[in-house]
Design a protein around this motif. Sequence first.
Motif, short mmCIF file in Angstrom:
data_model
loop_
_atom_site.label_atom_id
_atom_site.label_comp_id
_atom_site.label_asym_id
_atom_site.label_seq_id
_atom_site.Cartn_x
_atom_site.Cartn_y
_atom_site.Cartn_z
N THR A 15 0.83 -1.21 0.00
CA THR A 15 0.00 0.00 0.00
C THR A 15 0.86 1.26 0.00
OG1 THR A 15 -1.80 -1.12 1.16
CG2 THR A 15 -1.77 1.29 1.26
N GLU A 16 1.93 1.25 0.79
CA GLU A 16 2.83 2.40 0.83
C GLU A 16 3.53 2.60 -0.51
OE1 GLU A 16 3.99 2.27 5.60
OE2 GLU A 16 5.15 1.09 4.13
N ARG A 17 3.97 1.52 -1.11
CA ARG A 17 4.62 1.61 -2.42
C ARG A 17 3.65 2.18 -3.45
NH1 ARG A 17 8.98 -1.06 -4.21
NH2 ARG A 17 7.90 -1.60 -6.12
N ALA A 18 2.40 1.71 -3.42
CA ALA A 18 1.41 2.19 -4.37
C ALA A 18 1.18 3.69 -4.22
CB ALA A 18 0.10 1.43 -4.20
N GLY A 19 1.25 4.17 -2.97
CA GLY A 19 1.10 5.60 -2.74
C GLY A 19 2.22 6.39 -3.38
N VAL A 20 3.45 6.04 -3.06
CA VAL A 20 4.61 6.78 -3.56
C VAL A 20 4.71 6.69 -5.07
CG1 VAL A 20 7.13 6.93 -3.52
CG2 VAL A 20 5.88 6.47 -1.39
N LEU A 21 4.41 5.53 -5.62
CA LEU A 21 4.63 5.30 -7.05
C LEU A 21 3.46 5.71 -7.93
CD1 LEU A 21 6.47 1.84 -6.91
CD2 LEU A 21 7.45 4.13 -7.20
N GLY A 22 2.40 6.28 -7.34
CA GLY A 22 1.34 6.71 -8.23
C GLY A 22 0.12 7.32 -7.58
N ARG A 23 -0.38 6.70 -6.53
CA ARG A 23 -1.65 7.15 -5.98
C ARG A 23 -1.57 8.58 -5.45
NH1 ARG A 23 -2.42 3.25 -2.62
NH2 ARG A 23 -1.69 4.40 -0.79
N THR A 24 -0.48 8.93 -4.77
CA THR A 24 -0.34 10.28 -4.23
C THR A 24 -0.30 11.32 -5.35
OG1 THR A 24 0.87 9.43 -2.32
CG2 THR A 24 1.02 11.79 -2.74
N ALA A 25 0.45 11.01 -6.41
CA ALA A 25 0.53 11.94 -7.54
C ALA A 25 -0.83 12.16 -8.18
CB ALA A 25 1.52 11.42 -8.58
N ARG A 26 -1.59 11.09 -8.33
CA ARG A 26 -2.92 11.22 -8.95
C ARG A 26 -3.83 12.09 -8.08
NH1 ARG A 26 -3.56 8.36 -13.41
NH2 ARG A 26 -2.19 6.57 -13.82
N ARG A 27 -3.71 11.95 -6.77
CA ARG A 27 -4.55 12.74 -5.86
C ARG A 27 -4.10 14.20 -5.84
NH1 ARG A 27 -2.99 10.82 -1.34
NH2 ARG A 27 -1.94 12.65 -0.47
N VAL A 28 -2.82 14.43 -5.64
CA VAL A 28 -2.31 15.78 -5.47
C VAL A 28 -2.51 16.62 -6.73
CG1 VAL A 28 -0.18 17.11 -5.17
CG2 VAL A 28 -0.67 15.19 -3.67
N TYR A 29 -2.25 16.02 -7.88
CA TYR A 29 -2.37 16.75 -9.14
C TYR A 29 -3.73 16.53 -9.81
CZ TYR A 29 2.65 17.84 -8.98
OH TYR A 29 3.89 18.32 -8.65
N ALA A 30 -4.62 15.80 -9.15
CA ALA A 30 -5.96 15.54 -9.71
C ALA A 30 -5.85 15.03 -11.14
CB ALA A 30 -6.82 16.79 -9.64
N LEU A 31 -5.01 14.00 -11.32
CA LEU A 31 -4.81 13.44 -12.66
C LEU A 31 -6.00 12.57 -13.03
CD1 LEU A 31 -1.07 12.36 -12.40
CD2 LEU A 31 -1.99 14.57 -13.15
N SER A 32 -6.36 12.61 -14.29
CA SER A 32 -7.47 11.76 -14.77
C SER A 32 -6.98 10.35 -14.92
CB SER A 32 -8.00 12.29 -16.09
OG SER A 32 -6.98 12.31 -17.07
#
Length: 276
Positions: A259-276
């Motif tokens: 779960t932590e890896r998924a956050g760093v490697l993508g989920r956080t970026a999608r949330r912070v930058y509101a990526l589609s």
Amino acid sequence: MIVDAHHHLWDPTARTYPWLAGDALAPIRRPYTLDDLRVAAGDRIGATVLIQTVSSVAETEEFLATARASGGLVAGVVGWLDLTGPDVNGEIDRLRPGPLVGVRHQVEDEPDPDWLLRDDVTRGLTALGARGLAYDILVRAPQRPAALAAARRLDGVRFVVDHAGKPAIAAGEWEPWASWITAMARCEAVVCKLSGLITEAAWDDWDAARIRPYADHVLSAFGADRVLFGSDWPVCELAGRYADVLALIDELLAGCTATERAGVLGRTARRVYALS
């Protein structure tokens, strides 16, 4: 699939890049295109965020066109616009559909270390926050105190710390960088990129063991759900290939949960930058 939340493109034959001057940067003083990115990134990268390189609205417009033509690879652009301009709100609204997901200014090059605290800059940052856009903080040691003060003052703005605040790893800097990271992490609207660290280390003599203390401190202070991976390609080529940066982040995250890896490697970026 990984989201690379920090990479660049540029073409010195078409535009002047003052920061690319000097013999040390000669190895990367050539055009880098979207096709070059596809080859360098390989098949592990599902989406990217393209980051500004100069103070130019024209570059921002070009990057937005590149994103639209990328077939979904470039999911967002952190561009440049004049935060101090009289029509900053109108400029944000004009560029935002691009897809503009954030704004950055090379604060590290400003002669005034308190540039981020100027009234006109604060007005521009507030406009970004009101429209849900992120602001990437690019600072070194002299500008860090002002960045912290701005983050504390403007809790309605999503601040993204680029390159973990550029610790001088090659020179062995720990403090005051480490305390600054801890203080920035206490600001709930701030997140931090694990990016650009191999070029803050000695370009020809770095390894995961020397970078790990800095990465571990960022992860401990912010938590994996507030940390983003960025390649900083092609700047990283001064010290290593894109594949080397991917191998490094794999090693740095080896002790993390899935779960932590998924956050760093993508989920956080999608949330912070509101990526589609």
